[in-house]
Design a protein around this motif. Sequence first.
Motif, PDB file in Angstrom:
ATOM      1  N   VAL A 189       0.809  -1.092  -0.076  1.00 37.89           N
ATOM      2  CA  VAL A 189       0.023   0.041  -0.054  1.00 37.89           C
ATOM      3  C   VAL A 189       0.895   1.128   0.081  1.00 37.89           C
ATOM      4  N   GLN A 190       0.714   2.073  -0.865  1.00 35.34           N
ATOM      5  CA  GLN A 190       1.606   3.123  -1.092  1.00 35.34           C
ATOM      6  C   GLN A 190       1.017   4.448  -0.431  1.00 35.34           C
ATOM      7  N   SER A 191      -0.298   4.552  -0.524  1.00 34.66           N
ATOM      8  CA  SER A 191      -0.966   5.970  -0.224  1.00 34.66           C
ATOM      9  C   SER A 191      -2.262   5.627   0.524  1.00 34.66           C
ATOM     10  N   VAL A 192      -2.519   6.400   1.497  1.00 31.67           N
ATOM     11  CA  VAL A 192      -3.941   6.448   1.984  1.00 31.67           C
ATOM     12  C   VAL A 192      -4.628   7.930   2.081  1.00 31.67           C
ATOM     13  N   SER A 193      -5.763   8.330   1.649  1.00 30.32           N
ATOM     14  CA  SER A 193      -6.380   9.638   1.990  1.00 30.32           C
ATOM     15  C   SER A 193      -7.854   9.498   2.444  1.00 30.32           C
ATOM     16  N   VAL A 194      -8.179  10.477   2.993  1.00 27.19           N
ATOM     17  CA  VAL A 194      -9.506  10.634   3.572  1.00 27.19           C
ATOM     18  C   VAL A 194     -10.279  11.467   2.630  1.00 27.19           C
ATOM     19  N   ASN A 195     -11.479  11.022   2.359  1.00 23.80           N
ATOM     20  CA  ASN A 195     -12.725  11.894   1.833  1.00 23.80           C
ATOM     21  C   ASN A 195     -13.190  13.142   2.736  1.00 23.80           C
ATOM     22  N   PRO A 196     -13.831  14.198   2.295  1.00 27.02           N
ATOM     23  CA  PRO A 196     -14.266  15.275   2.969  1.00 27.02           C
ATOM     24  C   PRO A 196     -15.158  14.755   3.967  1.00 27.02           C
ATOM     25  N   SER A 197     -16.003  13.938   3.984  1.00 23.85           N
ATOM     26  CA  SER A 197     -17.027  13.405   4.991  1.00 23.85           C
ATOM     27  C   SER A 197     -16.350  12.838   5.944  1.00 23.85           C
ATOM     28  N   ARG A 198     -15.107  12.393   6.039  1.00 23.26           N
ATOM     29  CA  ARG A 198     -14.489  11.710   6.818  1.00 23.26           C
ATOM     30  C   ARG A 198     -15.040  10.166   7.246  1.00 23.26           C
ATOM     31  N   GLU A 199     -15.807   9.962   6.248  1.00 24.15           N
ATOM     32  CA  GLU A 199     -16.321   8.736   6.528  1.00 24.15           C
ATOM     33  C   GLU A 199     -16.036   7.540   5.585  1.00 24.15           C
ATOM     34  N   ALA A 225      -3.059   8.455  -4.105  1.00 22.52           N
ATOM     35  CA  ALA A 225      -4.441   8.824  -4.359  1.00 22.52           C
ATOM     36  C   ALA A 225      -4.993   9.790  -3.226  1.00 22.52           C
ATOM     37  N   THR A 226      -5.722  10.946  -3.953  1.00 22.47           N
ATOM     38  CA  THR A 226      -6.119  11.843  -2.929  1.00 22.47           C
ATOM     39  C   THR A 226      -7.661  11.979  -3.251  1.00 22.47           C
ATOM     40  N   TRP A 227      -8.468  12.437  -2.215  1.00 19.09           N
ATOM     41  CA  TRP A 227      -9.904  12.464  -2.216  1.00 19.09           C
ATOM     42  C   TRP A 227     -10.523  13.858  -1.868  1.00 19.09           C
ATOM     43  N   PRO A 228     -10.147  14.839  -2.741  1.00 18.59           N
ATOM     44  CA  PRO A 228     -10.615  16.444  -2.387  1.00 18.59           C
ATOM     45  C   PRO A 228     -11.970  16.728  -2.445  1.00 18.59           C
ATOM     46  N   ASP A 229     -12.902  15.961  -3.105  1.00 16.67           N
ATOM     47  CA  ASP A 229     -14.372  16.034  -3.098  1.00 16.67           C
ATOM     48  C   ASP A 229     -14.982  14.706  -3.156  1.00 16.67           C
ATOM     49  N   PRO A 230     -16.207  14.908  -2.443  1.00 18.28           N
ATOM     50  CA  PRO A 230     -17.085  13.580  -2.224  1.00 18.28           C
ATOM     51  C   PRO A 230     -17.320  12.603  -3.265  1.00 18.28           C
ATOM     52  N   ASP A 231     -17.229  13.315  -4.529  1.00 19.22           N
ATOM     53  CA  ASP A 231     -17.571  12.623  -5.844  1.00 19.22           C
ATOM     54  C   ASP A 231     -16.400  12.422  -6.734  1.00 19.22           C
ATOM     55  N   VAL A 232     -15.219  13.039  -6.226  1.00 14.97           N
ATOM     56  CA  VAL A 232     -14.011  13.266  -7.352  1.00 14.97           C
ATOM     57  C   VAL A 232     -12.754  12.833  -6.490  1.00 14.97           C
ATOM     58  N   LEU A 233     -12.236  11.690  -7.333  1.00 16.76           N
ATOM     59  CA  LEU A 233     -10.682  11.465  -6.514  1.00 16.76           C
ATOM     60  C   LEU A 233      -9.925  11.455  -7.804  1.00 16.76           C
ATOM     61  N   TYR A 234      -8.522  11.727  -7.363  1.00 23.46           N
ATOM     62  CA  TYR A 234      -7.459  11.714  -8.141  1.00 23.46           C
ATOM     63  C   TYR A 234      -6.354  10.794  -7.720  1.00 23.46           C
ATOM     64  N   SER A 235      -5.751  10.350  -8.828  1.00 23.91           N
ATOM     65  CA  SER A 235      -4.419   9.292  -8.554  1.00 23.91           C
ATOM     66  C   SER A 235      -3.392   9.784  -9.435  1.00 23.91           C
ATOM     67  N   ALA A 236      -2.092   9.099  -9.253  1.00 23.17           N
ATOM     68  CA  ALA A 236      -1.019   9.668  -9.887  1.00 23.17           C
ATOM     69  C   ALA A 236      -0.299   7.976  -9.874  1.00 23.17           C
ATOM     70  N   SER A 237       0.422   7.839 -10.882  1.00 24.81           N
ATOM     71  CA  SER A 237       0.970   6.335 -10.836  1.00 24.81           C
ATOM     72  C   SER A 237       2.524   6.364 -11.546  1.00 24.81           C
ATOM     73  N   TRP A 238       3.167   5.344 -11.494  1.00 20.47           N
ATOM     74  CA  TRP A 238       4.395   5.075 -12.008  1.00 20.47           C
ATOM     75  C   TRP A 238       4.206   4.763 -13.448  1.00 20.47           C
ATOM     76  N   ASP A 239       2.796   4.805 -14.132  1.00 17.90           N
ATOM     77  CA  ASP A 239       2.585   4.463 -15.608  1.00 17.90           C
ATOM     78  C   ASP A 239       2.552   5.835 -16.224  1.00 17.90           C
ATOM     79  N   HIS A 240       2.979   6.920 -15.557  1.00 20.25           N
ATOM     80  CA  HIS A 240       3.243   8.423 -15.972  1.00 20.25           C
ATOM     81  C   HIS A 240       1.715   9.067 -16.008  1.00 20.25           C
ATOM     82  N   SER A 241       0.894   8.791 -15.530  1.00 26.03           N
ATOM     83  CA  SER A 241      -0.304   9.399 -15.570  1.00 26.03           C
ATOM     84  C   SER A 241      -0.934   9.872 -14.271  1.00 26.03           C
ATOM     85  N   VAL A 242      -1.787  10.971 -14.669  1.00 28.37           N
ATOM     86  CA  VAL A 242      -2.705  11.487 -13.376  1.00 28.37           C
ATOM     87  C   VAL A 242      -4.071  11.079 -13.868  1.00 28.37           C
ATOM     88  N   ARG A 243      -4.749  10.569 -12.863  1.00 27.53           N
ATOM     89  CA  ARG A 243      -6.287  10.305 -13.569  1.00 27.53           C
ATOM     90  C   ARG A 243      -7.235  10.834 -12.483  1.00 27.53           C
TER      91      ARG A 243
END
Length: 445
Positions: free
Chosen positions: A215-225, A290-308
Motif C-alpha cells: 500500500v503506497q498511499s491513503v487519503s480521507v474523503n471530505p466527509s471523514r467517513e 490517491a487523494t480525495w478532495p471532493d466527495p464525488d471526485v478522486l485523483y490518482s498518480a502512478s508510475w505509469d506516467h499518468s494522473v487520473r
Amino acid sequence: MEPNGSGSDASRQVQARFVTRLPPPLRVPPASMAVPSHLTRFGLSDIVNLLLKNSDPDHENQPFDFLIDGELVRMQLDEFLIAKGISAEKVLELEYVKAVAPRKQEDPRPHDDWVSAVDGSNSSFILTGCYDTFVRIWKSGDVSECTHVLEGHTGAITSAKFIDIRGVENEQNFHLVTGSKDRLLRLWKCDAAKRRGDPIRVGAYKILAGHTSSVQSVSVNPSREMICSGSWDCSIKLWDVKESEEDGDGTTISLKKRKVNSKTKESVDARLEGAATSTLVGHTQCVSVATWPDPDVLYSASWDHSVRQWDVPSGKETWTMVCGKALNCLDIGGEGSALVAAGGSDPVLRIWDPRKPGSLAPIFQYSSHSSWISACKWHPRSWFHLLSASYDGKVMLWDLRTAWPLAVMESHQDKVLCADWWKDDSVVSGGADSKLCITSGIEIQ
C-alpha cells in the motif's frame, strides 16, 4: 544594502507608488516617489521599511516582496519592466506583501529508521510513519516528546493520516489510518488525555485487507467517513471508515497474538477485518498516490506516467493526463481547489488545470530541485502557495506568481521523503536521515 552599480545605472529612476493590503500599521503614504530602477526586492524593501519607520519610530524592519500586475518581482526593477514590456514612463504600482520565509528551525525529532510519512492536519499533534514499522504521534511544543507509538504493521509505513478532526474540543481524541508495505491498512483510535509518562502503545482496532502488494498511499474523503488507498497492485480501493469505527468500538487487535499466512502475513479474528467497498482499475503500474478532495471526485498518480481523475459514484475515469515521467506525489489545490500539482522521477514540479479544455500541457513548471520530487502540498488557505520536497535533501516553498522558490529549507542531511504544512505557518518533513524536521514562522497571507 543594494550595490550602487555604475553611475549611469544608479542615476536612472522610475516613478512608483507603494500599495498594500496589509493592516494600517504596515501601510505607507500613497504618494508616488522616484526610486532607482536598478533596485531589487531587497532595496525596495529597505525603502518601505524606511517609510514605515518615519511614521512609527518603533517599527521593526522586516522583509517584503513586491508585485507588479500580479507577478512577483525577482530581478532588478528595470530588468523586470523590460522583460514584461511595461513602460517605465508611467507611475508603477508596487504592491508589497510580507516575504514568505522560515524564521525558526526547531530541534529535529529522531526516529530509528527512515521517516516516510507525515501528517500535519492536526494543530496539536504531528503524525509520522517510519520504515521501522511503527507509527508515532508527537505533541506540539514539546521537543522530542512522542506521546503514542502505534504497533502492528510488519512492513515499512508508507502513508499515515488523521481521519476525524472535528474541532478543537475533539483534537485530543482521534482516529487514524495507516498504509504499509505489508499490504494492509490499519485503523487506530488514540486518546491523548490518557498519556502519563512513557509513550502509550496502541494496537489497531481494524485491519483493512485486500491489496495484493504494498500500500503506497491513503487519503480521507471530505466527509471523514470513507478512505481510499493506492497500491503497487495498480489498483485504488475505497473503504467505509464509519462502519469500521462502529464495528471496532471497544476492541483492539492484540499486539502479541499474530499468526502469519502467505497472503497478508497476518491473520486476525474475522470481525476485526474490513473489506473494500469498491475498486478502481485503470492504472498499469504502481499507484503512488490517491487523494480525495471532493466527495464525488478522486485523483490518482502512478508510475505509469499518468494522473487520473475519477468519478467516485460510477468508478469511471473522467480525465487522464500523461506527463512522460513516473509520478511520486500529487495534491489538489490552488484557485477553486482545482489545480493539480505533481512531481516524480525528474526535478520538475508540474501543475495542470483540468478545467482547461483541449490542452494537457502544464500551466506551471518549476525546476529548481536537482533530483526526484517526493512530495508536494498546497497551502490549506492560499491559492498561490505550495511546497515541494525532493531527494536532493531540500524542501522548497513556491508562489505561483514567480518562477523562483520563495525559500529553500535544507534541514535534512539525506533524501526528503515526505512533507506537509502544519498549523498554517510551519512545514514538517521526514527523510532518509531518520529525522522529523519542523520549520516554523512562515507567514502566508
